[in-house]
Design a protein around this motif. Structure first.
Motif, PDB file in Angstrom:
ATOM      1  N   ALA A 262     -19.753  67.140  28.974  1.00 33.49           N
ATOM      2  CA  ALA A 262     -19.306  66.108  28.026  1.00 33.49           C
ATOM      3  C   ALA A 262     -20.181  64.865  28.138  1.00 33.49           C
ATOM      4  N   TYR A 263     -20.512  64.478  29.368  1.00 31.15           N
ATOM      5  CA  TYR A 263     -21.356  63.294  29.568  1.00 31.15           C
ATOM      6  C   TYR A 263     -22.751  63.517  28.981  1.00 31.15           C
ATOM      7  N   LEU A 264     -23.374  64.641  29.327  1.00 25.54           N
ATOM      8  CA  LEU A 264     -24.746  64.885  28.874  1.00 25.54           C
ATOM      9  C   LEU A 264     -24.834  65.026  27.356  1.00 25.54           C
ATOM     10  N   ASP A 265     -23.779  65.547  26.741  1.00 24.11           N
ATOM     11  CA  ASP A 265     -23.772  65.687  25.280  1.00 24.11           C
ATOM     12  C   ASP A 265     -23.342  64.412  24.574  1.00 24.11           C
ATOM     13  N   GLY A 266     -22.765  63.472  25.307  1.00 20.46           N
ATOM     14  CA  GLY A 266     -22.252  62.245  24.691  1.00 20.46           C
ATOM     15  C   GLY A 266     -22.935  61.007  25.216  1.00 20.46           C
ATOM     16  N   ASP A 267     -22.231  60.302  26.098  1.00 22.70           N
ATOM     17  CA  ASP A 267     -22.743  59.043  26.639  1.00 22.70           C
ATOM     18  C   ASP A 267     -24.085  59.193  27.340  1.00 22.70           C
ATOM     19  N   GLY A 268     -24.327  60.348  27.921  1.00 15.94           N
ATOM     20  CA  GLY A 268     -25.591  60.572  28.616  1.00 15.94           C
ATOM     21  C   GLY A 268     -26.794  60.495  27.693  1.00 15.94           C
ATOM     22  N   ARG A 269     -26.618  60.972  26.485  1.00 14.04           N
ATOM     23  CA  ARG A 269     -27.724  60.884  25.509  1.00 14.04           C
ATOM     24  C   ARG A 269     -28.073  59.427  25.227  1.00 14.04           C
ATOM     25  N   ALA A 270     -27.024  58.633  25.023  1.00 11.28           N
ATOM     26  CA  ALA A 270     -27.257  57.203  24.765  1.00 11.28           C
ATOM     27  C   ALA A 270     -27.861  56.533  25.992  1.00 11.28           C
ATOM     28  N   ASP A 271     -27.357  56.880  27.183  1.00 12.49           N
ATOM     29  CA  ASP A 271     -27.888  56.293  28.418  1.00 12.49           C
ATOM     30  C   ASP A 271     -29.360  56.627  28.605  1.00 12.49           C
ATOM     31  N   SER A 272     -29.743  57.856  28.275  1.00 17.76           N
ATOM     32  CA  SER A 272     -31.133  58.275  28.494  1.00 17.76           C
ATOM     33  C   SER A 272     -32.098  57.586  27.536  1.00 17.76           C
ATOM     34  N   ARG A 273     -31.633  57.207  26.359  1.00 19.91           N
ATOM     35  CA  ARG A 273     -32.512  56.588  25.360  1.00 19.91           C
ATOM     36  C   ARG A 273     -32.965  55.182  25.750  1.00 19.91           C
ATOM     37  N   ILE A 274     -32.212  54.516  26.592  1.00 22.52           N
ATOM     38  CA  ILE A 274     -32.556  53.137  26.947  1.00 22.52           C
ATOM     39  C   ILE A 274     -33.359  53.047  28.247  1.00 22.52           C
ATOM     40  N   LEU A 275     -33.682  54.198  28.838  1.00 29.77           N
ATOM     41  CA  LEU A 275     -34.434  54.201  30.090  1.00 29.77           C
ATOM     42  C   LEU A 275     -35.932  54.041  29.828  1.00 29.77           C
ATOM     43  N   GLY A 276     -36.619  53.516  30.824  1.00 24.87           N
ATOM     44  CA  GLY A 276     -38.075  53.445  30.763  1.00 24.87           C
ATOM     45  C   GLY A 276     -38.668  54.843  30.862  1.00 24.87           C
ATOM     46  N   ARG A 277     -39.969  54.924  30.664  1.00 26.41           N
ATOM     47  CA  ARG A 277     -40.652  56.217  30.623  1.00 26.41           C
ATOM     48  C   ARG A 277     -40.455  57.029  31.906  1.00 26.41           C
ATOM     49  N   GLU A 278     -40.717  56.417  33.062  1.00 28.64           N
ATOM     50  CA  GLU A 278     -40.591  57.115  34.344  1.00 28.64           C
ATOM     51  C   GLU A 278     -39.147  57.558  34.591  1.00 28.64           C
ATOM     52  N   ALA A 279     -38.211  56.647  34.372  1.00 30.07           N
ATOM     53  CA  ALA A 279     -36.801  56.968  34.588  1.00 30.07           C
ATOM     54  C   ALA A 279     -36.316  57.998  33.570  1.00 30.07           C
TER      55      ALA A 279
END
Length: 172
Positions: A39-56
């Motif tokens: 649920a996290y990876l399909d939801g909030d995780g997608r949004a969280d990953s979009r705001i990370l820097g390139r390395e992260a």
């Protein structure tokens, strides 16, 4: 009175522990973790990953892939063990199937460049996945009728407790 130094044939308690309510709890926790992570990876995780820097962002993709792979391997083990416990398949069949599931190695150390920049939610899921893996491996060892290896410091503590018990019974 029985001599505490006597040794008889070892009793395999591992399979009984695995078939007990302890497994049911592990099964429920494992399946719940799988659902939470998905649920996290399909939801909030997608949004969280979009705001990370390139390395992260690269590390996020790597860690999320490792986590989902590990959880699917654990789900296979849990489902096979549940089938054995419910009499749907034999222990031998399950053991043969379990041999086909090769668990990916757990990194001995987490971290590295960018790890602290990963969302705390993902890092917590990685930690929970590692703890679940450790518990499943302990159950698997017990199910096979083997005793888990003890940390030498723990073994010394047990030996100390046994010595105290022997001394107490010797006084009685």
């Amino acid at each position: 009175m029985t001599d505490l130094n006597e040794t008889g044939p070892a009793i395999a308690i591992g399979p009984r522990i695995v078939a007990s309510g302890g497994f049911d709890l592990l099964y429920r926790e494992g399946m719940a973790l799988i659902e939470e992570v998905a649920a996290y990876l399909d939801g909030d995780g997608r949004a969280d990953s979009r705001i990370l820097g390139r390395e992260a962002s690269f590390l996020y993709a790597t860690e999320s892939m490792r986590l989902t792979t590990r959880l699917m391997q654990l789900a296979s083990w849990l489902l096979l063990q549940r089938a054995v416990n419910e009499g749907e398949i034999t222990k031998e069949n399950a053991r043969s199937e379990k041999e086909k599931v090769k668990f990916s190695a757990t990194p001995s150390e987490r971290g590295g460049p960018g790890y602290d920049q990963l969302p705390e939610v993902l890092r917590n899921f990685v930690d929970k996945g590692d703890r679940l893996f450790d518990r499943v491996m302990q159950f698997d060892t017990l199910e096979r009728g083997k005793m888990p290896e003890l940390d030498p410091s723990t073994a010394n503590g047990i030996a100390d407790q046994l010595a105290r018990l022997k001394a107490a019974f010797a006084r009685a």
